[in-house]
Design a protein around this motif. Structure first.
Motif, PDB file in Angstrom:
ATOM      1  N   ASN A  62       0.836  -1.203   0.000  1.00 48.08           N
ATOM      2  CA  ASN A  62       0.000   0.000   0.000  1.00 48.08           C
ATOM      3  C   ASN A  62       0.872   1.255   0.000  1.00 48.08           C
ATOM      4  O   ASN A  62       0.562   2.248  -0.665  1.00 48.08           O
ATOM      5  N   TRP A  63       1.979   1.219   0.747  1.00 43.49           N
ATOM      6  CA  TRP A  63       2.901   2.355   0.787  1.00 43.49           C
ATOM      7  C   TRP A  63       3.731   2.427  -0.496  1.00 43.49           C
ATOM      8  O   TRP A  63       4.012   3.510  -1.000  1.00 43.49           O
ATOM      9  N   PRO A  68       4.740   7.410  -4.506  1.00 46.27           N
ATOM     10  CA  PRO A  68       5.079   8.416  -5.524  1.00 46.27           C
ATOM     11  C   PRO A  68       4.256   9.695  -5.405  1.00 46.27           C
ATOM     12  O   PRO A  68       4.764  10.790  -5.672  1.00 46.27           O
ATOM     13  N   SER A  69       2.995   9.562  -4.995  1.00 47.42           N
ATOM     14  CA  SER A  69       2.165  10.764  -4.838  1.00 47.42           C
ATOM     15  C   SER A  69       2.687  11.626  -3.696  1.00 47.42           C
ATOM     16  O   SER A  69       2.631  12.865  -3.764  1.00 47.42           O
ATOM     17  N   MET A 105      17.022   2.332  -8.122  1.00 49.79           N
ATOM     18  CA  MET A 105      16.851   1.859  -6.741  1.00 49.79           C
ATOM     19  C   MET A 105      15.755   0.807  -6.643  1.00 49.79           C
ATOM     20  O   MET A 105      15.878  -0.171  -5.891  1.00 49.79           O
ATOM     21  N   ILE A 106      14.682   0.982  -7.418  1.00 45.99           N
ATOM     22  CA  ILE A 106      13.618  -0.026  -7.424  1.00 45.99           C
ATOM     23  C   ILE A 106      14.146  -1.342  -7.987  1.00 45.99           C
ATOM     24  O   ILE A 106      13.929  -2.418  -7.420  1.00 45.99           O
ATOM     25  N   ALA A 107      14.871  -1.250  -9.096  1.00 47.03           N
ATOM     26  CA  ALA A 107      15.389  -2.459  -9.747  1.00 47.03           C
ATOM     27  C   ALA A 107      16.376  -3.210  -8.868  1.00 47.03           C
ATOM     28  O   ALA A 107      16.439  -4.448  -8.899  1.00 47.03           O
ATOM     29  N   ALA A 113      12.651  -0.664   2.430  1.00 50.94           N
ATOM     30  CA  ALA A 113      13.046   0.738   2.602  1.00 50.94           C
ATOM     31  C   ALA A 113      13.668   1.287   1.321  1.00 50.94           C
ATOM     32  O   ALA A 113      13.369   2.416   0.899  1.00 50.94           O
ATOM     33  N   MET A 114      14.520   0.493   0.675  1.00 45.82           N
ATOM     34  CA  MET A 114      15.148   0.931  -0.572  1.00 45.82           C
ATOM     35  C   MET A 114      14.110   1.023  -1.690  1.00 45.82           C
ATOM     36  O   MET A 114      14.157   1.926  -2.532  1.00 45.82           O
ATOM     37  N   LEU A 115      13.158   0.089  -1.679  1.00 46.21           N
ATOM     38  CA  LEU A 115      12.081   0.105  -2.662  1.00 46.21           C
ATOM     39  C   LEU A 115      11.237   1.373  -2.515  1.00 46.21           C
ATOM     40  O   LEU A 115      10.916   2.051  -3.493  1.00 46.21           O
ATOM     41  N   LEU A 116      10.913   1.703  -1.274  1.00 49.58           N
ATOM     42  CA  LEU A 116      10.144   2.920  -1.004  1.00 49.58           C
ATOM     43  C   LEU A 116      10.920   4.172  -1.400  1.00 49.58           C
ATOM     44  O   LEU A 116      10.349   5.124  -1.951  1.00 49.58           O
TER      45      LEU A 116
END
Length: 475
Positions: A62-63, A68-69, A105-107, A113-116
């Motif tokens: 959910n986060w 991104p918003s 960073m997503i990849a 935490a890194m994904l967020l």
């Protein structure tokens, strides 16, 4: 009379303007991909896969989907200052690497935490793009094609959503999908690097020679920029003389249009569009649709692109209010039908077994209606209803609230779905779209064919508040 074979120095060329608009709007492609990424990526992130050491829970996702918003709030604020500090082109060049780092960073994310952080970075860049790109395009465009070029931004956002859905269906890894889109901001950076800065920005910095060169760059090398340059100088001087603070928004002739535009943007987000785009694949998984969820999502996005392409021609023919009312009414009906379908599914009613096509049909109708009205028109009203002296303050506030509302609606979508059930949630959205219908019908003024002065006078403002040139509003 000059020989007929000599170029007309008063008629601008359009070729460079088209190419420049496409170049900067590759940033809108990245923005659309950011908004749509969680739809194909989410189910794979939450799946227990031995091929990936990072599994995301529903509450964490959910986060991931809404963050991104949240980044967009900060990005919009930074760009609001940045476009006047480093320029419109400068902001795009500064935030393109931020987009790249976010996707990277997503990849490569090793933990949530890194994904967020990657998603927040992409949102930060998207918020900046949503300010800098339309501003740049509006300032380089000739009046005769400003409406057309202005619509490219929304088209490219929907194309970005379509591309992430289609590639998401073909690429099984959410990491590789993010890595592919890391290439887009590189393309943006390289393409924009070769463009001139906005002539209006250059005039604001006292660089009149560079502004004239910029006009010739975008209008053609033989274009006589003297008249247009003078208009820019006069417009800028008038804007400086009339510059206002946030307190001036409380004056009745400014407050009323501000509340109307804010209301339209809030109701746009309350329609659920951002959450629907983020959870599209999951919605189709739960609906029991006969088509694969990735295929259904791609159909929805393709419809959005097609309808957005053709909707700009309707704005000046049908009018803003009529399209908003029609859009809201159709979205309310589509969500009501979707709610009835899920109610039947939850009650194990027999008719649902032969109606697996309903979710796709309802969402096709919903996104089509959105793309005609509540997709493009709020941005058009943003440019039409505000007087020049408060436009900067008003636009910044609306953008912050818009991104914040997008964050909240996306964050609570899954909890709302759990507490109300699918049927209750879509019926709630249907009611909110009905509220948007009432708001549009009774509170939004029709601005079709009116000059900016006439719009300002409608709210009780100065007859010169809209524009020194008395031009008619463009779609």
């Amino acid at each position: 009379m000059p020989p007929s074979n000599l170029p007309d120095t008063k008629v601008p060329s359009h070729t460079t303007q088209y190419l420049a608009t496409l170049a900067v709007c590759t940033g809108a492609l990245s923005m659309g991909a950011t908004l749509g990424y969680s739809s194909p990526a989410g189910p794979r992130m939450m799946a227990n896969s031995t091929s990936d050491d990072l599994t995301v829970t529903l509450s964490q996702f959910n986060w991931v989907s809404s963050s991104p918003s949240l980044g967009g709030v900060a990005g919009g604020l930074m760009a609001g200052v940045g476009v006047d500090f480093v320029g419109r082109k400068g902001v795009i060049l500064v935030f393109s690497p931020v987009f790249f780092l976010g996707w990277l960073m997503i990849a490569l994310a090793r933990d949530v935490a890194m994904l967020l952080a990657g998603r927040l970075a992409c949102g930060l860049a998207a918020g900046a793009v949503s300010i800098a790109v339309p501003t740049f395009v509006g300032e380089i465009a000739s009046p005769d094609i400003r409406g057309l070029l202005g619509s490219v931004f929304q088209v490219m956002i929907t194309t970005g959503i379509l591309s992430v859905y289609v590639l998401g269906a073909a690429i099984p890894s959410w990491r590789i999908l993010a890595g592919v889109f890391a290439g887009l901001p590189v393309l943006t950076f390289v393409a924009v690097l070769f463009l001139k800065e906005s002539p209006l920005y250059l005039v604001s910095k006292g660089k009149e020679d560079e502004a004239a060169a910029s006009l010739r760059f975008f209008r053609g090398k033989d274009y006589d920029a003297s008249d247009e340059l003078q208009v820019l100088k006069e417009s800028l001087e008038e804007s400086r003389q009339r510059k206002a603070s946030a307190k001036d928004l409380l004056k009745p002739h400014n407050l009323k249009p501000f509340l109307i535009v804010l209301g339209v943007f809030l109701l746009t987000q309350f329609s659920g569009i951002t959450a629907i785009l983020s959870y599209m694949s999951s919605i189709f998984q739960e609906s029991g649709s006969n088509l694969p969820d990735d295929v259904s999502s791609s159909i929805i996005a393709a419809v959005m692109v097609a309808v957005t392409l053709f909707s700009s021609a309707l704005v000046d023919k049908a009018g803003r209010k009529a399209l908003l009312v029609t859009s809201a009414a159709t979205m309310a009906i589509a969500f009501n039908m979707l709610g009835q379908y899920f109610a039947g599914k939850e009650s194990n009613r027999a008719w649902v077994d032969n109606a697996a096509w309903v979710p796709l049909a309802c969402l096709v109708v919903f996104v089509s209606a959105f793309s005609v009205g509540f997709g493009p028109i709020p941005w058009l009203l943003l440019g039409e209803l505000f007087s020049p002296e408060v436009k900067g303050v008003a636009v910044s506030l609306v953008q912050v609230i818009n991104w914040s509302t997008a964050f909240l609606t996306t964050l609570i979508f899954a909890p709302l779905q759990t507490s109300l059930g699918d049927s209750g949630m879509y019926l709630l959205f249907s009611g909110l779209c009905a509220l948007a219908l009432v708001f549009s019908a009774f509170l939004v003024p029709e601005t079709k064919g009116k000059t900016l002065q006439e719009i300002a006078a409608h709210f009780g403002g100065s007859p010169v508040a809209g524009s020194s040139q008395g031009r008619r509003t463009e779609g």
